[in-house]
Design a protein around this motif. Sequence first.
Motif, PDB file in Angstrom:
ATOM      1  N   GLU A  30       0.823  -1.202   0.000  1.00 20.86           N
ATOM      2  CA  GLU A  30       0.000   0.000   0.000  1.00 20.86           C
ATOM      3  C   GLU A  30       0.860   1.256   0.000  1.00 20.86           C
ATOM      4  OE1 GLU A  30      -2.661  -2.927   0.305  1.00 20.86           O
ATOM      5  OE2 GLU A  30      -1.253  -2.714   1.967  1.00 20.86           O
ATOM      6  N   ILE A  31       0.375   2.277  -0.702  1.00 24.17           N
ATOM      7  CA  ILE A  31       0.957   3.614  -0.643  1.00 24.17           C
ATOM      8  C   ILE A  31      -0.094   4.520  -0.014  1.00 24.17           C
ATOM      9  CG2 ILE A  31       1.861   5.567  -1.965  1.00 24.17           C
ATOM     10  CD1 ILE A  31       2.717   3.538  -4.119  1.00 24.17           C
ATOM     11  N   HIS A  32       0.228   5.128   1.137  1.00 23.82           N
ATOM     12  CA  HIS A  32      -0.680   6.019   1.859  1.00 23.82           C
ATOM     13  C   HIS A  32      -0.279   7.465   1.568  1.00 23.82           C
ATOM     14  CE1 HIS A  32      -2.183   3.050   5.132  1.00 23.82           C
ATOM     15  NE2 HIS A  32      -1.649   2.354   4.136  1.00 23.82           N
ATOM     16  N   VAL A  33      -1.192   8.256   1.031  1.00 27.37           N
ATOM     17  CA  VAL A  33      -0.935   9.682   0.788  1.00 27.37           C
ATOM     18  C   VAL A  33      -2.066  10.482   1.426  1.00 27.37           C
ATOM     19  CG1 VAL A  33      -0.534  11.475  -0.929  1.00 27.37           C
ATOM     20  CG2 VAL A  33       0.201   9.128  -1.401  1.00 27.37           C
ATOM     21  N   TRP A  34      -1.702  11.403   2.320  1.00 28.10           N
ATOM     22  CA  TRP A  34      -2.717  12.175   3.044  1.00 28.10           C
ATOM     23  C   TRP A  34      -3.166  13.370   2.217  1.00 28.10           C
ATOM     24  CZ3 TRP A  34      -5.678  11.230   7.196  1.00 28.10           C
ATOM     25  CH2 TRP A  34      -5.413  10.031   7.859  1.00 28.10           C
ATOM     26  N   SER A  35      -3.907  13.041   1.170  1.00 24.06           N
ATOM     27  CA  SER A  35      -4.440  14.026   0.238  1.00 24.06           C
ATOM     28  C   SER A  35      -5.570  13.364  -0.542  1.00 24.06           C
ATOM     29  CB  SER A  35      -3.336  14.504  -0.718  1.00 24.06           C
ATOM     30  OG  SER A  35      -3.855  15.352  -1.721  1.00 24.06           O
ATOM     31  N   SER A  36      -6.386  14.164  -1.198  1.00 21.18           N
ATOM     32  CA  SER A  36      -7.449  13.611  -2.045  1.00 21.18           C
ATOM     33  C   SER A  36      -6.942  13.306  -3.449  1.00 21.18           C
ATOM     34  CB  SER A  36      -8.629  14.581  -2.121  1.00 21.18           C
ATOM     35  OG  SER A  36      -8.216  15.815  -2.701  1.00 21.18           O
ATOM     36  N   THR A  37      -5.680  13.635  -3.736  1.00 23.39           N
ATOM     37  CA  THR A  37      -5.110  13.352  -5.049  1.00 23.39           C
ATOM     38  C   THR A  37      -3.593  13.229  -4.938  1.00 23.39           C
ATOM     39  OG1 THR A  37      -4.937  14.106  -7.358  1.00 23.39           O
ATOM     40  CG2 THR A  37      -4.887  15.794  -5.646  1.00 23.39           C
ATOM     41  N   PHE A  38      -3.003  12.394  -5.781  1.00 21.16           N
ATOM     42  CA  PHE A  38      -1.550  12.336  -5.893  1.00 21.16           C
ATOM     43  C   PHE A  38      -1.186  11.681  -7.217  1.00 21.16           C
ATOM     44  CE2 PHE A  38      -2.322   8.075  -4.312  1.00 21.16           C
ATOM     45  CZ  PHE A  38      -1.310   7.306  -4.865  1.00 21.16           C
ATOM     46  N   ARG A  39       0.087  11.809  -7.555  1.00 24.62           N
ATOM     47  CA  ARG A  39       0.584  11.282  -8.837  1.00 24.62           C
ATOM     48  C   ARG A  39       1.663  10.235  -8.581  1.00 24.62           C
ATOM     49  NH1 ARG A  39       1.486  15.890 -11.354  1.00 24.62           N
ATOM     50  NH2 ARG A  39       3.706  16.032 -10.887  1.00 24.62           N
ATOM     51  N   LEU A  40       1.572   9.141  -9.330  1.00 29.23           N
ATOM     52  CA  LEU A  40       2.570   8.084  -9.309  1.00 29.23           C
ATOM     53  C   LEU A  40       3.130   7.943 -10.721  1.00 29.23           C
ATOM     54  CD1 LEU A  40       3.827   5.547  -7.733  1.00 29.23           C
ATOM     55  CD2 LEU A  40       2.039   4.238  -8.881  1.00 29.23           C
ATOM     56  N   THR A  41       4.456   8.008 -10.865  1.00 30.49           N
ATOM     57  CA  THR A  41       5.097   7.869 -12.170  1.00 30.49           C
ATOM     58  C   THR A  41       5.954   6.628 -12.153  1.00 30.49           C
ATOM     59  OG1 THR A  41       5.152  10.282 -12.406  1.00 30.49           O
ATOM     60  CG2 THR A  41       6.525   9.004 -13.903  1.00 30.49           C
ATOM     61  N   VAL A  42       5.815   5.799 -13.198  1.00 28.99           N
ATOM     62  CA  VAL A  42       6.563   4.536 -13.271  1.00 28.99           C
ATOM     63  C   VAL A  42       7.305   4.467 -14.598  1.00 28.99           C
ATOM     64  CG1 VAL A  42       5.030   3.276 -11.725  1.00 28.99           C
ATOM     65  CG2 VAL A  42       4.551   3.283 -14.173  1.00 28.99           C
ATOM     66  N   TRP A  43       8.483   3.808 -14.562  1.00 31.62           N
ATOM     67  CA  TRP A  43       9.262   3.610 -15.786  1.00 31.62           C
ATOM     68  C   TRP A  43      10.272   2.478 -15.613  1.00 31.62           C
ATOM     69  CZ3 TRP A  43       9.924   7.577 -12.341  1.00 31.62           C
ATOM     70  CH2 TRP A  43      11.209   7.806 -11.827  1.00 31.62           C
TER      71      TRP A  43
END
Length: 242
Positions: free
Chosen positions: A229-242
């Motif tokens: 799990e990734i927990h982010v204390w916001s209603s939105t966030f960005r994840l970038t993968v490569w």
Amino acid sequence: MRSRSTVLLTVVLLALAALGVTRLAPVLDKPDHGVVDIKPGLLSAHQPVRGEVTLGQGLTVSMYSDGIRVQRQTATLFQTVRIAAPVTAGFGTVTRTRDGWQEHVTGTVDHIRFTSVDLSRAGATFHGVAFDDTHTMPATISARRVGDKVELTFRIEGADLLVLHTWRHPGTRGLTPRLPATDLGGSTWWLRPATEPLEPALATGLGSLAAIDSPAPTAIDLRHDGRGEIHVWSSTFRLTVW
């Protein structure tokens, strides 16, 4: 005789105590570091949402009933947890502590239903709702290619916390300076603030890199086999993968 009975009782009690410690050991070996264990709910994704979207340069994103997958050719770069909601909305607060942060989660909205998808030259945006018996919250997941990378943006309106549920392979390692350069399995970790754009935080067990972009307190939870799990204390966030 009484002395023998006392000795026998002591031996039995010590054995029981040792057994109790042995049974507790797996829990004690997985400290929470202030991160609440949040399990995924149910995912519903039917036509016209289901399918694969081509992003260019061999990159694709797909949405099926078993989750969301990002691929380069046949290699998987990212996969949400299988046959479960990719994101959970949480309510509550997070407070600063000497060792990091402490989550205070008062409730969650666990289930996700996607109902439509917008396609463009930039990529795709999946629209739906996070829901339970008492809540219905607009939810979107967008995917677009940025050079040789895929940028995923998660949003659930009204959430204090977003928990992204990923499909985890063994061997996920941290990348400095955001996380310790070690195998992160079996515990939870709070990320240090990024020092530059698209600074990777993780080298995943899939062989890809992942950057988590949010100024909000962010943690990863790798206490469970098969999911992370990734927990982010916001209603939105960005994840970038490569």
